[in-house]
Design a protein around this motif. Structure first.
Motif, PDB file in Angstrom:
ATOM      1  N   UNK A   1      55.237  32.298  84.511  1.00 57.96           N
ATOM      2  CA  UNK A   1      55.083  31.608  85.788  1.00 57.96           C
ATOM      3  C   UNK A   1      54.657  30.159  85.591  1.00 57.96           C
ATOM      4  N   UNK A   2      53.783  29.908  84.630  1.00 54.66           N
ATOM      5  CA  UNK A   2      53.329  28.537  84.376  1.00 54.66           C
ATOM      6  C   UNK A   2      54.482  27.655  83.922  1.00 54.66           C
ATOM      7  N   UNK A   3      55.326  28.164  83.042  1.00 52.33           N
ATOM      8  CA  UNK A   3      56.481  27.385  82.579  1.00 52.33           C
ATOM      9  C   UNK A   3      57.424  27.095  83.739  1.00 52.33           C
ATOM     10  N   UNK A   4      57.631  28.119  84.587  1.00 49.02           N
ATOM     11  CA  UNK A   4      58.568  27.962  85.696  1.00 49.02           C
ATOM     12  C   UNK A   4      58.093  26.906  86.692  1.00 49.02           C
ATOM     13  N   UNK A   5      56.833  26.999  87.108  1.00 48.34           N
ATOM     14  CA  UNK A   5      56.351  26.132  88.183  1.00 48.34           C
ATOM     15  C   UNK A   5      55.904  24.758  87.690  1.00 48.34           C
TER      16      UNK A   5
END
Length: 652
Positions: free
Chosen positions: A196-200
């Protein structure tokens, strides 16, 4: 300098709208000529005191007071639909990116299906569902039609938002999946960052500027759908005013302000976005192909032959393409044979009589023993209309599309090979303004004086003018698009090698460029065919039939001059209002079958192109192609292979 170009292109776009707004004057009776109309319109625009609408009989209204209510209503629906579609598509794409592929796959297929259905048919189906739900449960989900100047918002916005939602969802999801294959994502995972951190924090911010610029074409398609949706739902928008003015002389000033009301806001939005998010121009040396002569070649360049990829698949071996092509060919040939063999071509029964000769019922009639699919309001047997009209729908759509693609390609060659880069850039910006004007609105404005029931043109003249206008509407866009494809192919390394070996520009085009872009031209041909068919449907809603109309009977303003399928689309509103338009369902199903066949062909062509590029190969083909893939990877490095959105991760 950018500010000057920004204002300059806006001014040039408005000048183009002036020229377009005066085209209907050519076909008006007692017209003083096109250039006189342009001069008069220019004088009116420069003199605000003449911004009035003369309704006749001494009734004169300020122009903006007359246009403002309808225009604000249309823009509210349009902006609401775009925001709903884009925000919803973005959110669903992000959620889909976090879900397992098994869960996402059905939504992808559903989006593909919805994207293939014309907006008018979707709107009609949703309206029917609302009526059916009300009859079954006594509860009205949404108001599906307005009366007089009543304003409804929810259902029009939801219907118009389907296209931007589905298209933007597929684009963003594809971009997210592609971005997650980049090297910096793998590095971030190795650093221990969560999915999620990479995506957002990285992936999503990286693709948003490019995704926003992709919305331009989606906005253009939504703009083109707006007039048909307004008319089908009886909305008091800008289409209702335009419909009243089309056959009145001297209304070019109103046409201009209607087109400008769409053009200016979207031009400001997207031009500003391109200045902020667009790629900065890089100073580079002239491409190698510029050094090649236009004709001829030196001896050592005469035998240059394009090296085709080993995994190149023949088009006729693709099952999807051949299935769609075969069905369309059978339908077209069967229609031609039926037209030659049948007598009469279309049976007509306007009345039913009892044994005593008394009239007991008037058309339309439902399906039965005497009428396989029923009849329309004019008493024409729909099975005959479908068989006889298929050749017109398919033939004219293919003819208009062929003119667009062939004409665009022939113009793109000198556009790329001979025209200086600065002039090309200017024309690119000029033509780009067409994305901010509804195509269907332009077609309605230009075609109404030509194929109206009281037009003085003959049937062949109406056909010719209609083909010419539908061809010219998109010719600039196809020319620019194909020009960019040619220019991109000419920038390849193998073209540079061809120049070194002595090839001329025309040799490069014939031996190197065409084998590279021909499949993409075929794909564009299929996409343009779909666009032309959807435009036929939009025009049919407004009773602008292909070939025009002939004098009607029994209170009808005009009967279709041909049996082209869109001649039945105008009865959609009649079905909703009276419940007797059941016969239109067969025409809609025929359209869905035709569009599905064309979509199959386009998908097949895309598969052929992907295989040519080495994508979606079988395991055996991938193994044989390993050496080429490794060689390509060793020589080509993506410029954004390690682009993080911020510097929270450092390369060490």
């Amino acid at each position: 300098m950018r500010a000057v170009s920004f204002v300059g292109y806006l001014f040039v776009g408005l000048v183009g709208l002036v020229l377009i707004s005066c085209v209907p004057s050519i076909f008006m009776p007692d017209s003083s000529g096109y250039f006189s109309a342009v001069a008069v319109l220019a004088e009116q625009i420069l003199d605000p005191s003449r911004w009035v609408y003369d309704q006749g009989y001494g009734r004169i209204y300020p122009l903006f007071d007359y246009l403002a209510p309808a225009m604000s209503y249309s823009m509210t629906i349009l902006i609401g639909a775009l925001l709903t579609g884009f925000i919803g598509g973005l959110l669903f794409a992000v959620v889909s990116c976090l879900l397992p592929n098994k869960v996402v796959f059905p939504f992808k297929r559903l989006g593909y299906l919805l994207e293939s259905i014309p907006d008018v048919i979707l709107a009609f189906g949703i309206q029917l569902f609302v009526v059916f739900f009300y009859k079954q449960f006594g509860f009205l989900l949404f108001r599906f039609s307005s009366v007089g100047q009543e304003e409804i918002y929810v259902l029009p916005i939801l219907i118009l938002a389907i296209l931007p939602f589905v298209t933007f969802y597929r684009i963003v999801l594809s971009m997210l999946e592609e971005e997650q294959q980049k090297d910096y994502v793998l590095l971030a995972k190795s650093k221990g960052m969560g999915r999620e951190a990479i995506l957002f924090r990285h992936v999503l911010p990286n693709i948003l500027p490019s995704a926003f610029l992709h919305t331009k074409v989606i906005t253009w398609a939504t703009l083109s759908a707006l007039p048909a949706i307004e008319y089908l739902m009886n909305l008091y928008g800008i289409t209702s005013i335009l419909k009243e003015l089309l056959l009145q002389p001297g209304q070019s000033i109103i046409f201009f302000f209607i087109l400008a009301a769409f053009f200016v806001p979207f031009y400001l939005i997207y031009s500003t976005a391109e200045m902020i998010f667009g790629e900065k121009s890089r100073v580079s040396s002239a491409p190698a192909w510029k050094a090649a002569p236009l004709f001829g070649s030196r001896d050592k360049g005469r035998h240059i032959i394009f090296d085709r990829a080993s995994n190149n698949q023949k088009i006729y071996r693709n099952q999807k393409f051949m299935l769609g092509f075969t069905l369309i060919a059978l339908l077209f040939i069967g229609s031609c044979i039926y037209t030659l063999a049948a007598n009469p071509i279309i049976n007509v029964d306007q009345y039913q009589y009892d044994d005593a000769g008394n009239m007991i019922q008037k058309a339309p009639f439902g399906p039965g023993e005497d009428y396989w699919l029923g009849t329309d309001r004019l008493g024409r047997h729909l099975d005959d209309v479908l068989l006889a009209g298929a050749k017109y729908t398919i033939g004219f759509a293919l003819l208009v599309t062929a003119l667009r693609i062939v004409g665009g390609f022939l113009l793109a060659i000198p556009y790329v090979l001979l025209m200086p880069a600065r002039i090309r850039k200017f024309l690119d910006k000029l033509v780009d303004g067409l994305h901010y004007v509804p195509q269907s609105l332009l077609a309605i404005m230009l075609l109404t004086p030509i194929i109206a029931p009281d037009s003085l043109l003959s049937f062949p003249e109406k056909i010719i003018w209609q083909i010419v206008i539908l061809f010219l509407l998109v010719l600039p866009l196809t020319t620019i698009l194909l020009g960019k494809e040619i220019h991109h192919s000419l920038s390849s390394a193998y073209v540079t090698s061809g120049v070194v070996l002595g090839a001329s520009r025309l040799q490069l085009l014939r031996k190197h460029v065409w084998p590279q872009i021909k499949i993409r031209c075929y794909i564009l041909f299929g996409q343009q065919t779909l666009q032309v068919i959807v435009l036929f449907i939009h025009l049919g809603v407004f009773q602008l039939y292909f070939g025009g109309t002939v004098p009607g009977e029994e209170g009808f303003s005009g009967a279709p001059a041909t049996s082209e399928w869109s001649s039945q689309i105008s009865f959609l509103r009649y079905m909703l209002m009276t419940g007797q338009g059941f016969y239109t369902i067969s025409i809609l199903l025929a359209y869905l079958l035709l569009i599905g066949c064309i979509q199959l062909m386009v998908d097949g062509l895309k598969e052929v192109e992907l295989r040519r590029l080495g994508v979606n190969l079988s395991k055996k083909e991938k193994k044989s192609n390993t050496f080429l893939t490794e060689a390509a990877a060793s020589t080509v490095v993506s410029a954004d292979a390690f682009r993080f959105h911020d510097k929270t991760i450092e390369l060490k």
